[in-house]
Motif scaffolding. Structure first.
Motif, PDB file in Angstrom:
ATOM      1  N   ARG A  35      10.616  -6.975  27.872  1.00 19.12           N
ATOM      2  CA  ARG A  35       9.537  -6.152  28.420  1.00 19.12           C
ATOM      3  C   ARG A  35       9.965  -5.516  29.749  1.00 19.12           C
ATOM      4  NH1 ARG A  35       5.740  -9.904  28.934  1.00 19.12           N
ATOM      5  NH2 ARG A  35       5.512  -9.958  26.682  1.00 19.12           N
ATOM      6  N   HIS A  87      12.357  -2.743  29.035  1.00 19.74           N
ATOM      7  CA  HIS A  87      11.642  -1.565  28.525  1.00 19.74           C
ATOM      8  C   HIS A  87      11.005  -0.783  29.673  1.00 19.74           C
ATOM      9  CE1 HIS A  87       9.275   0.917  25.810  1.00 19.74           C
ATOM     10  NE2 HIS A  87       8.195   0.605  26.509  1.00 19.74           N
ATOM     11  N   GLU A  88      10.353  -1.498  30.587  1.00 13.12           N
ATOM     12  CA  GLU A  88       9.710  -0.823  31.720  1.00 13.12           C
ATOM     13  C   GLU A  88      10.743  -0.195  32.650  1.00 13.12           C
ATOM     14  OE1 GLU A  88       6.426  -2.429  33.844  1.00 13.12           O
ATOM     15  OE2 GLU A  88       5.794  -3.727  32.190  1.00 13.12           O
ATOM     16  N   ASP A 111      11.923   3.028  31.116  1.00 11.95           N
ATOM     17  CA  ASP A 111      10.894   4.065  31.236  1.00 11.95           C
ATOM     18  C   ASP A 111      10.827   4.623  32.653  1.00 11.95           C
ATOM     19  OD1 ASP A 111      10.198   3.985  28.606  1.00 11.95           O
ATOM     20  OD2 ASP A 111       8.377   2.789  28.886  1.00 11.95           O
ATOM     21  N   ARG A 112      10.828   3.725  33.633  1.00 12.77           N
ATOM     22  CA  ARG A 112      10.678   4.165  35.025  1.00 12.77           C
ATOM     23  C   ARG A 112      11.909   4.920  35.511  1.00 12.77           C
ATOM     24  NH1 ARG A 112       7.114  -0.340  38.304  1.00 12.77           N
ATOM     25  NH2 ARG A 112       5.666  -0.825  36.606  1.00 12.77           N
ATOM     26  N   TYR A 156       7.222  -9.768  37.263  1.00 16.88           N
ATOM     27  CA  TYR A 156       7.432 -10.640  36.106  1.00 16.88           C
ATOM     28  C   TYR A 156       8.044 -11.995  36.476  1.00 16.88           C
ATOM     29  CZ  TYR A 156       6.220  -6.918  32.844  1.00 16.88           C
ATOM     30  OH  TYR A 156       5.546  -5.956  32.127  1.00 16.88           O
ATOM     31  N   GLU A 214      17.613   0.439  27.139  1.00 17.63           N
ATOM     32  CA  GLU A 214      16.889  -0.821  27.311  1.00 17.63           C
ATOM     33  C   GLU A 214      17.822  -2.013  27.152  1.00 17.63           C
ATOM     34  OE1 GLU A 214      12.563   0.769  25.576  1.00 17.63           O
ATOM     35  OE2 GLU A 214      13.923  -0.401  24.316  1.00 17.63           O
ATOM     36  N   THR A 216      11.555   0.326  43.336  1.00 20.65           N
ATOM     37  CA  THR A 216      10.986   0.285  41.985  1.00 20.65           C
ATOM     38  C   THR A 216      11.440  -0.959  41.229  1.00 20.65           C
ATOM     39  OG1 THR A 216      10.881   2.704  41.840  1.00 20.65           O
ATOM     40  CG2 THR A 216      10.890   1.487  39.761  1.00 20.65           C
ATOM     41  N   LEU A 231       9.226  -4.480  40.153  1.00 20.79           N
ATOM     42  CA  LEU A 231       9.117  -4.851  38.741  1.00 20.79           C
ATOM     43  C   LEU A 231       9.617  -6.278  38.506  1.00 20.79           C
ATOM     44  CD1 LEU A 231       8.210  -3.730  36.051  1.00 20.79           C
ATOM     45  CD2 LEU A 231      10.503  -2.828  35.686  1.00 20.79           C
TER      46      LEU A 231
END
Length: 217
Positions: A152, A155-156, A159-160, A190, A128, A182, A186
């Motif tokens: 944030r 973090h995403e 994860d992805r 945001y 991250e 992807t 994202l």
């Protein structure tokens, strides 16, 4: 031969996390374990009467450390590389003495060593933190997106990308295209600055590739 023995004497006394180890061999092969930069070891280097030898040992070890950090965090390793080159350039131009360059390189060594714990301080995992640094490296992004939001996104992203760890990286073009979609979705979600999205996407994908190579190797 005397120089080689002197290096061995200094390096063999350094302390790593798992106890006393012979770091002469480690230095010759790469010295990529951050434990090699223990405070005792750095103190021994600073106190060496053979200053040119201490300088060369530091230069090699820092190069190895920075190279090993690249897979973990591209942006961070680039910053370390620039700092190292800046100090060595000043020394080459005789702007600082041998003693001063050793002092500055030891300071950089401490920074590299302490970087291992930066994730703990920020509440981010190592992956991250790498993506956070990639996203935050753009000044306009830092100006328009709150730090919590960058965290944030990081973090995403982690994860992805972790969820895609089973992708066949030998099919690099296909994997890149999938990952690009992807990441861009994202970033758009945001409100990452549109003019900075392409550079950020490329940096994130490169970081993901290096991480995958590390897992495979």
């Amino acid at each position: 031969a005397d120089n080689r023995a002197a290096v061995r004497q200094v390096l063999s006394g350094a302390i790593a996390s798992d106890g006393v180890i012979d770091l002469f061999q480690a230095a010759g092969l790469g010295g990529q374990d951050v434990g090699i930069l223990s405070e005792e070891f750095l103190g021994q280097l600073a106190g060496m009467p053979q200053k040119n030898l201490a300088l060369e040992t530091l230069r090699k070890l820092l190069n190895d450390q920075i190279k090993s950090r690249e897979r973990v965090n591209i942006v961070q390793s680039q910053g370390f590389r620039e700092s190292l080159e800046a100090v060595l350039t000043r020394y080459t131009n005789r702007a600082i003495t041998t003693a001063q360059v050793i002092e500055e390189l030891i300071g950089l060594a401490r920074t590299i060593r302490d970087a291992v714990h930066r994730g703990e301080e920020t509440g981010l995992s190592e992956d991250e933190l790498a993506f956070y640094d990639a996203l935050a490296s753009n000044e306009s992004a830092r100006e328009v997106i709150a730090d919590d939001t960058l965290r944030r996104i990081a973090h995403e992203l982690a994860d992805r990308i972790k969820a895609k760890a089973t992708l066949d990286w030998t099919q690099r073009d296909t994997v890149r295209a999938d990952m690009r979609r992807t990441v861009r979705r994202l970033l758009a979600k945001y409100g990452y600055p549109p003019d900075a999205q392409e550079a950020a996407t490329q940096l994130v994908i490169r970081q993901a590739e290096l991480m995958a190579e590390g897992v495979v190797s």
